[in-house]
Design a protein around this motif. Sequence first.
Motif, PDB file in Angstrom:
ATOM      1  N   ILE A   1       1.720   8.809 -12.966  1.00  0.00           N
ATOM      2  CA  ILE A   1       1.356   7.238 -13.464  1.00  0.00           C
ATOM      3  C   ILE A   1       1.780   6.412 -12.342  1.00  0.00           C
ATOM      4  O   ILE A   1       3.001   6.256 -11.991  1.00  0.00           O
ATOM      5  N   VAL A   2       0.814   5.492 -11.973  1.00  0.00           N
ATOM      6  CA  VAL A   2       1.299   4.346 -10.946  1.00  0.00           C
ATOM      7  C   VAL A   2       0.662   3.143 -11.340  1.00  0.00           C
ATOM      8  O   VAL A   2      -0.238   3.024 -12.065  1.00  0.00           O
ATOM      9  N   ASP A   3       1.021   1.856 -10.462  1.00  0.00           N
ATOM     10  CA  ASP A   3       0.302   0.667 -10.755  1.00  0.00           C
ATOM     11  C   ASP A   3      -0.844   0.633 -10.058  1.00  0.00           C
ATOM     12  O   ASP A   3      -1.165   1.457  -9.144  1.00  0.00           O
ATOM     13  N   ASP A   4      -2.063   0.110 -10.506  1.00  0.00           N
ATOM     14  CA  ASP A   4      -3.285  -0.258  -9.814  1.00  0.00           C
ATOM     15  C   ASP A   4      -3.261  -0.126  -8.429  1.00  0.00           C
ATOM     16  O   ASP A   4      -4.184   0.324  -7.769  1.00  0.00           O
ATOM     17  N   ASN A   5      -2.425  -0.972  -7.816  1.00  0.00           N
ATOM     18  CA  ASN A   5      -2.468  -1.215  -6.187  1.00  0.00           C
ATOM     19  C   ASN A   5      -1.938  -0.036  -5.510  1.00  0.00           C
ATOM     20  O   ASN A   5      -2.231   0.085  -4.304  1.00  0.00           O
ATOM     21  N   SER A   6      -1.566   1.159  -6.148  1.00  0.00           N
ATOM     22  CA  SER A   6      -1.022   2.309  -5.594  1.00  0.00           C
ATOM     23  C   SER A   6      -2.081   3.451  -5.299  1.00  0.00           C
ATOM     24  O   SER A   6      -1.986   4.575  -4.711  1.00  0.00           O
ATOM     25  N   VAL A   7      -3.170   3.201  -6.219  1.00  0.00           N
ATOM     26  CA  VAL A   7      -4.158   4.492  -6.420  1.00  0.00           C
ATOM     27  C   VAL A   7      -4.717   4.784  -5.367  1.00  0.00           C
ATOM     28  O   VAL A   7      -4.748   6.087  -4.895  1.00  0.00           O
TER      29      VAL A   7
END
Length: 123
Positions: A74-80
Motif C-alpha cells: 500500500i503506497v501513496d500515488d506518487n510512489s507507484v
Amino acid sequence: MKEIIAIIRPNKMEKTKEALDRLGFPSFTASAVMGRGHQRGIAGEVTTPIDTKMKAAEKGIGMKFIPKRMISIIVDDNSVDEILKTLIAVNQTAQIGDGKIFVCPLEGAVRVRTNETGTDALI
C-alpha cells in the motif's frame, strides 16, 4: 493511495524484498499462492516435490497450478511508478511465468494502534 499486488516467482521473493527495502518500502504483505496462466504450468520450474493431484492430466506435463508468491504493498500515488519499475526490473526474466502486477485504487487506511488515517497510517 494505491494497492500494488504482484504475483511473482518464489525464487524472486528475496531479491524483491531487498529491492523494496532499498527503495524505502520495507513493509508489505506476502502470501504463498497457487495459480496458472496460459502456459498451464511448467513442472520443471518448480524445485519442490509436486503432489500428483497438482500435475496436469494432459500428457503428464505441466501442472494444474504453479506455486507463486503474492505481495501486496500500500503506497501513496506518487510512489507507484517507482515501485512498478523496481518490481519489473527484479522479476523480469523474459520467460513465461514472470508474473503479473495489478494497481488498485484504495479509498483509505487506518492504523489500528493510533487511529492514524490515510498516508499517515502507512509509515
